[in-house]
Motif scaffolding. Sequence first.
Motif, short mmCIF file in Angstrom:
data_model
loop_
_atom_site.label_atom_id
_atom_site.label_comp_id
_atom_site.label_asym_id
_atom_site.label_seq_id
_atom_site.Cartn_x
_atom_site.Cartn_y
_atom_site.Cartn_z
N UNK A 15 14.24 11.21 -3.46
CA UNK A 15 13.50 10.19 -2.72
C UNK A 15 13.84 8.87 -3.41
N UNK A 16 14.26 7.89 -2.61
CA UNK A 16 14.83 6.67 -3.16
C UNK A 16 14.01 5.42 -2.90
N UNK A 17 14.02 4.54 -3.88
CA UNK A 17 13.49 3.20 -3.70
C UNK A 17 11.99 3.09 -3.79
N UNK A 18 11.55 1.91 -3.50
CA UNK A 18 10.13 1.57 -3.62
C UNK A 18 9.26 2.43 -2.71
N UNK A 19 9.82 2.81 -1.56
CA UNK A 19 9.04 3.56 -0.58
C UNK A 19 9.41 5.04 -0.57
N UNK A 70 0.83 -1.20 0.00
CA UNK A 70 0.00 0.00 0.00
C UNK A 70 0.87 1.26 0.00
N UNK A 71 1.90 1.27 0.81
CA UNK A 71 2.82 2.41 0.83
C UNK A 71 3.49 2.55 -0.53
N UNK A 72 3.95 1.43 -1.10
CA UNK A 72 4.62 1.48 -2.40
C UNK A 72 3.70 2.02 -3.49
N UNK A 73 2.43 1.65 -3.46
CA UNK A 73 1.48 2.16 -4.44
C UNK A 73 1.35 3.67 -4.33
N UNK A 74 1.30 4.16 -3.11
CA UNK A 74 1.17 5.61 -2.90
C UNK A 74 2.45 6.34 -3.27
N UNK A 75 3.58 5.71 -3.01
CA UNK A 75 4.86 6.37 -3.24
C UNK A 75 5.31 6.29 -4.70
N UNK A 76 5.23 5.13 -5.31
CA UNK A 76 5.77 4.95 -6.66
C UNK A 76 4.73 4.49 -7.67
N UNK A 77 3.51 4.21 -7.21
CA UNK A 77 2.50 3.70 -8.12
C UNK A 77 2.78 2.28 -8.55
N UNK A 78 3.74 1.67 -7.86
CA UNK A 78 4.20 0.34 -8.25
C UNK A 78 3.29 -0.79 -7.83
N UNK A 79 3.42 -1.85 -8.54
CA UNK A 79 2.75 -3.09 -8.21
C UNK A 79 3.67 -3.88 -7.28
N UNK A 121 0.68 9.61 4.00
CA UNK A 121 0.99 8.32 4.61
C UNK A 121 1.27 8.46 6.10
N UNK A 122 1.79 9.59 6.51
CA UNK A 122 2.25 9.75 7.88
C UNK A 122 1.18 9.48 8.93
N UNK A 123 -0.08 9.90 8.74
CA UNK A 123 -1.07 9.58 9.77
C UNK A 123 -1.26 8.08 9.99
N UNK A 124 -0.91 7.28 8.99
CA UNK A 124 -1.07 5.83 9.09
C UNK A 124 0.17 5.14 9.64
N UNK A 125 1.26 5.88 9.83
CA UNK A 125 2.53 5.28 10.20
C UNK A 125 2.44 4.52 11.51
N UNK A 126 1.82 5.07 12.52
CA UNK A 126 1.74 4.38 13.80
C UNK A 126 0.93 3.09 13.69
#
Length: 107
Positions: free
Chosen positions: A33-37, A7-16, A95-100
């Motif tokens: 900003x680096x990587x999948x996340x 879910x984070x990856x989809x939001x960050x990179x649109x990746x599958x 994404x940050x509100x969901x981090x915890x």
Amino acid sequence: NPDWMDEIAKRETGGQPHEGWGTVRTDAKGNEALGRFQMTKSALQDAGLINEDGDWTGKYGLNSREDFLNNPEAQKAALKTTLALGSRGLAIPPILPHARRWSQRLG
């Protein structure tokens, strides 16, 4: 459960699933900003991967940006660390509100 990471990856990179590990994005100010996340400098610092000068610390055997981009397991471990800390360095603020909540699933 890898679903929350996907879910984070989809939001960050649109990746599958299993995509986006080598992604690098640069904003208008030249910040990467680096990587999948899409981890920023501050997130990489929070995870202990780079120091305040931006030098790689060698954690997880990573000594360069390329090492990080080519190591999915290190990216996952870094994400877990930043979420557990409530990192300031994830690239997309919604994404940050969901981090915890996500970090509670870690263990």
